[in-house]
Design a protein around this motif. Structure first.
Motif, short mmCIF file in Angstrom:
data_model
loop_
_atom_site.label_atom_id
_atom_site.label_comp_id
_atom_site.label_asym_id
_atom_site.label_seq_id
_atom_site.Cartn_x
_atom_site.Cartn_y
_atom_site.Cartn_z
N GLN A 22 0.84 -1.20 0.00
CA GLN A 22 0.00 0.00 0.00
C GLN A 22 0.87 1.25 0.00
O GLN A 22 0.60 2.22 -0.72
N ARG A 23 1.95 1.22 0.82
CA ARG A 23 2.86 2.38 0.88
C ARG A 23 3.56 2.59 -0.44
O ARG A 23 3.71 3.73 -0.91
N ALA A 65 4.20 5.51 -5.41
CA ALA A 65 4.09 5.56 -6.87
C ALA A 65 3.17 6.70 -7.30
O ALA A 65 3.47 7.43 -8.26
N GLU A 66 2.05 6.86 -6.57
CA GLU A 66 1.14 7.96 -6.90
C GLU A 66 1.80 9.31 -6.63
O GLU A 66 1.65 10.25 -7.43
N ALA A 67 2.55 9.40 -5.47
CA ALA A 67 3.25 10.64 -5.17
C ALA A 67 4.30 10.94 -6.23
O ALA A 67 4.48 12.10 -6.64
N ARG A 112 4.22 17.69 -11.51
CA ARG A 112 4.62 19.01 -11.04
C ARG A 112 5.90 19.48 -11.73
O ARG A 112 6.03 20.65 -12.12
N VAL A 113 6.85 18.53 -11.89
CA VAL A 113 8.09 18.86 -12.57
C VAL A 113 7.80 19.28 -14.01
O VAL A 113 8.40 20.23 -14.54
N GLU A 114 6.89 18.57 -14.64
CA GLU A 114 6.51 18.92 -16.01
C GLU A 114 5.91 20.33 -16.06
O GLU A 114 6.22 21.12 -16.97
N GLN A 115 5.06 20.63 -15.06
CA GLN A 115 4.48 21.97 -14.99
C GLN A 115 5.57 23.03 -14.78
O GLN A 115 5.54 24.10 -15.40
N LEU A 116 6.54 22.72 -13.88
CA LEU A 116 7.62 23.66 -13.64
C LEU A 116 8.48 23.85 -14.90
O LEU A 116 8.94 24.96 -15.19
N ALA A 117 8.69 22.75 -15.63
CA ALA A 117 9.46 22.86 -16.87
C ALA A 117 8.74 23.77 -17.86
O ALA A 117 9.36 24.61 -18.53
N GLU A 118 7.41 23.61 -17.97
CA GLU A 118 6.64 24.48 -18.86
C GLU A 118 6.70 25.93 -18.39
O GLU A 118 6.84 26.85 -19.20
#
Length: 293
Positions: free
Chosen positions: A101-102, A107-109, A116-122
């Motif tokens: 479960q952890r 994996a979801e995190a 978020r990294v993709e958003q920051l890259a954009e």
């Protein structure tokens, strides 16, 4: 004749039923066949040996029973250990489930982090584009500022020339009106002294009717706003001019604006001060002191 039934009962008290029957049959047959005394003694030895064997067998059986009991105890202990093992395995299974479960949560995190990294890259790409746009705007601004500076410089030179032209007229009129001097046309000139070119904003001759034999040289400084720095530079200019001109040097400061401290310094230095209105502020005795030139 031997009693077979009685004999069997007695033997059964010592031996098990099968052994007792065999012994009874043997004894009974021996009696019936008139066994010799020696044979009977041998039979008794056999019976005794059988009794001892039976006793050792019972002891062995007792030992086996005790071993069986110990085995059962050991089996019970192993059963308990097995139960504990199964409980531990169950706990490990639950821990494994929690771990899975952890891991799923991680994996979801991780997926959210990648998003978020993709958003920051954009966002970074947009920022870089904006910086490029600002760079282009900055270059356009610098070009415009340079152009404006050239225009302002040209305007400043024009205004400076206009101011000096106005100053020349006002100085001529003020000196004639206030002091009665005859002043030749003043102009801006360049003079070379000791290999150094320097500019005098207003320069020319003047005559004092009360001193017809004296030659007066007007050395003027023209500024919109006269400062202490301007006054210090002008003082050095007046000193150099006095060392090269024959006659009396008359330093004149012309300005639109002047701070009280600068005005006091001008008058204390013995310089004439003429405002753009044509007014000539005087010293405490009504006239500024005449410098020794």
């Amino acid at each position: 004749m031997a009693d077979r039934i009685h004999m069997l009962e007695r033997l059964s008290a010592v031996f098990d039923e099968s052994q007792a029957q065999v012994l009874a049959e043997v004894i009974y047959s021996s009696y019936n066949d008139l066994v010799r005394r020696e044979d009977f003694s041998e039979l008794k030895e056999i019976v005794r040996d059988l009794g001892e064997t039976q006793q050792r067998t019972e002891q062995r059986v007792e030992q086996l029973a005790e071993a069986q009991q110990r085995t059962e105890q050991r089996v019970e202990q192993l059963a308990e250990a097995q139960q504990r093992t199964e409980q531990r395995v169950e706990q490990l299974a639950e821990a494994q489930q929690r771990t899975e479960q952890r891991v799923e949560q991680l994996a979801e995190a991780q997926q959210r982090t990648e998003q978020r990294v993709e958003q920051l890259a954009e966002a970074q790409q947009r920022t870089e584009q904006r910086v490029d746009e600002l760079g282009e705007a900055q270059r356009r601004t610098e070009t415009a500022v340079q152009s404006l500076a050239r225009e302002v410089g040209g305007l400043s030179n024009r205004l400076g020339g206009d101011l000096e032209d106005v100053a020349a007229i006002v100085i001529e009129d003020a000196l004639h009106r206030e002091l009665g001097w005859q002043v030749e046309e003043l102009s801006r000139v360049w003079q070379t002294r000791d290999g150094v070119d320097e500019e005098i904003d207003a320069f020319g001759k003047a005559y004092d009717p009360s001193r017809p034999d004296s030659t007066l040289w007007i050395v003027g400084e023209v500024k919109f706003n006269l400062t202490m720095r301007d006054l210090d530079r002008f003082s050095r200019l007046v000193e150099r001019a006095g060392s090269h001109l024959e006659g009396e040097i008359v330093p004149v400061c012309f300005c639109y604006r002047i701070r009280p401290a600068v005005q006091k310094r001008v008058l204390e230095s013995g310089y004439r001060l003429i405002m753009s209105s044509g007014r000539m502020p005087q010293g405490s005795n009504g006239f500024p002191p005449t410098p020794p030139y």
